[in-house]
Scaffold this motif. Structure first.
Motif, PDB file in Angstrom:
ATOM      1  N   LYS A  26      47.430  39.302  44.201  1.00 47.43           N
ATOM      2  CA  LYS A  26      47.511  38.924  42.799  1.00 47.43           C
ATOM      3  C   LYS A  26      46.113  39.047  42.215  1.00 47.43           C
ATOM      4  N   TYR A  27      45.986  39.790  41.154  1.00 43.72           N
ATOM      5  CA  TYR A  27      44.691  40.175  40.640  1.00 43.72           C
ATOM      6  C   TYR A  27      44.746  40.009  39.133  1.00 43.72           C
ATOM      7  N   ASP A  28      44.458  38.801  38.649  1.00 47.60           N
ATOM      8  CA  ASP A  28      44.623  38.507  37.232  1.00 47.60           C
ATOM      9  C   ASP A  28      43.510  39.087  36.366  1.00 47.60           C
ATOM     10  N   ILE A  29      42.271  38.695  36.644  1.00 47.08           N
ATOM     11  CA  ILE A  29      41.167  39.090  35.778  1.00 47.08           C
ATOM     12  C   ILE A  29      39.986  39.541  36.627  1.00 47.08           C
ATOM     13  N   ALA A  30      39.480  40.734  36.315  1.00 47.07           N
ATOM     14  CA  ALA A  30      38.284  41.258  36.970  1.00 47.07           C
ATOM     15  C   ALA A  30      37.141  41.271  35.973  1.00 47.07           C
ATOM     16  N   TYR A  62      38.102  37.808  39.836  1.00 47.64           N
ATOM     17  CA  TYR A  62      37.290  38.595  40.758  1.00 47.64           C
ATOM     18  C   TYR A  62      36.015  38.993  40.051  1.00 47.64           C
ATOM     19  N   ASN A  63      34.893  38.638  40.640  1.00 45.53           N
ATOM     20  CA  ASN A  63      33.599  38.964  40.079  1.00 45.53           C
ATOM     21  C   ASN A  63      33.124  40.248  40.735  1.00 45.53           C
ATOM     22  N   LEU A  78      35.309  50.171  40.954  1.00 46.57           N
ATOM     23  CA  LEU A  78      36.570  49.519  40.624  1.00 46.57           C
ATOM     24  C   LEU A  78      37.749  50.450  40.881  1.00 46.57           C
ATOM     25  N   LYS A  79      37.626  51.695  40.449  1.00 45.28           N
ATOM     26  CA  LYS A  79      38.701  52.685  40.649  1.00 45.28           C
ATOM     27  C   LYS A  79      39.002  52.872  42.142  1.00 45.28           C
ATOM     28  N   LYS A  80      37.972  52.967  42.962  1.00 45.66           N
ATOM     29  CA  LYS A  80      38.156  53.142  44.404  1.00 45.66           C
ATOM     30  C   LYS A  80      38.819  51.913  45.022  1.00 45.66           C
ATOM     31  N   LYS A  91      43.788  42.106  33.502  1.00 39.97           N
ATOM     32  CA  LYS A  91      42.710  42.300  32.523  1.00 39.97           C
ATOM     33  C   LYS A  91      41.421  42.628  33.260  1.00 39.97           C
ATOM     34  N   ILE A  92      40.602  43.472  32.613  1.00 43.92           N
ATOM     35  CA  ILE A  92      39.261  43.762  33.092  1.00 43.92           C
ATOM     36  C   ILE A  92      38.320  43.401  31.951  1.00 43.92           C
TER      37      ILE A  92
END
Length: 94
Positions: A26-30, A62-63, A78-80, A91-92
């Motif tokens: 789960k990856y809400d906000i980077a 995620y910082n 980030l893409k990798k 969101k990023i």
């Protein structure tokens, strides 16, 4: 004496709370940015990303910030990470 800040990362290199290392997809906000976003010299919990995580515990932050990186390096990293782990943030924030 001077205490050094505590810095923990997950297997993707994201800065994380050292006391809550559970792995999640789960990856809400980077967050992407420079040393101010990274929180150089501070424990994770004292960075603004750590403070947000404490105030909004139902979200995974995620910082992904690293001081002195250019925007193109942030984008590539980030893409990798997303491609290698099939993680898509909601969101990023740059």
């Amino acid at each position: 004496t001077c205490a050094l800040p505590i810095l923990c990362t997950d297997n993707n290199g994201f800065k994380i709370n050292c006391y809550n290392k559970e792995k999640t997809k789960k990856y809400d906000i980077a967050f992407i940015g420079d040393s101010f976003v990274e929180g150089v010299g501070y424990d994770y919990e004292e960075t603004f990303v750590g403070i947000l995580q404490r105030k909004l515990p139902d979200l995974n932050f995620y910082n992904h910030a690293v001081g002195s990186y250019s925007p193109s390096v942030h984008y590539y990293r980030l893409k990798k990470t997303l491609a290698d782990n099939n993680i898509i943030p909601n969101k990023i924030i740059v």
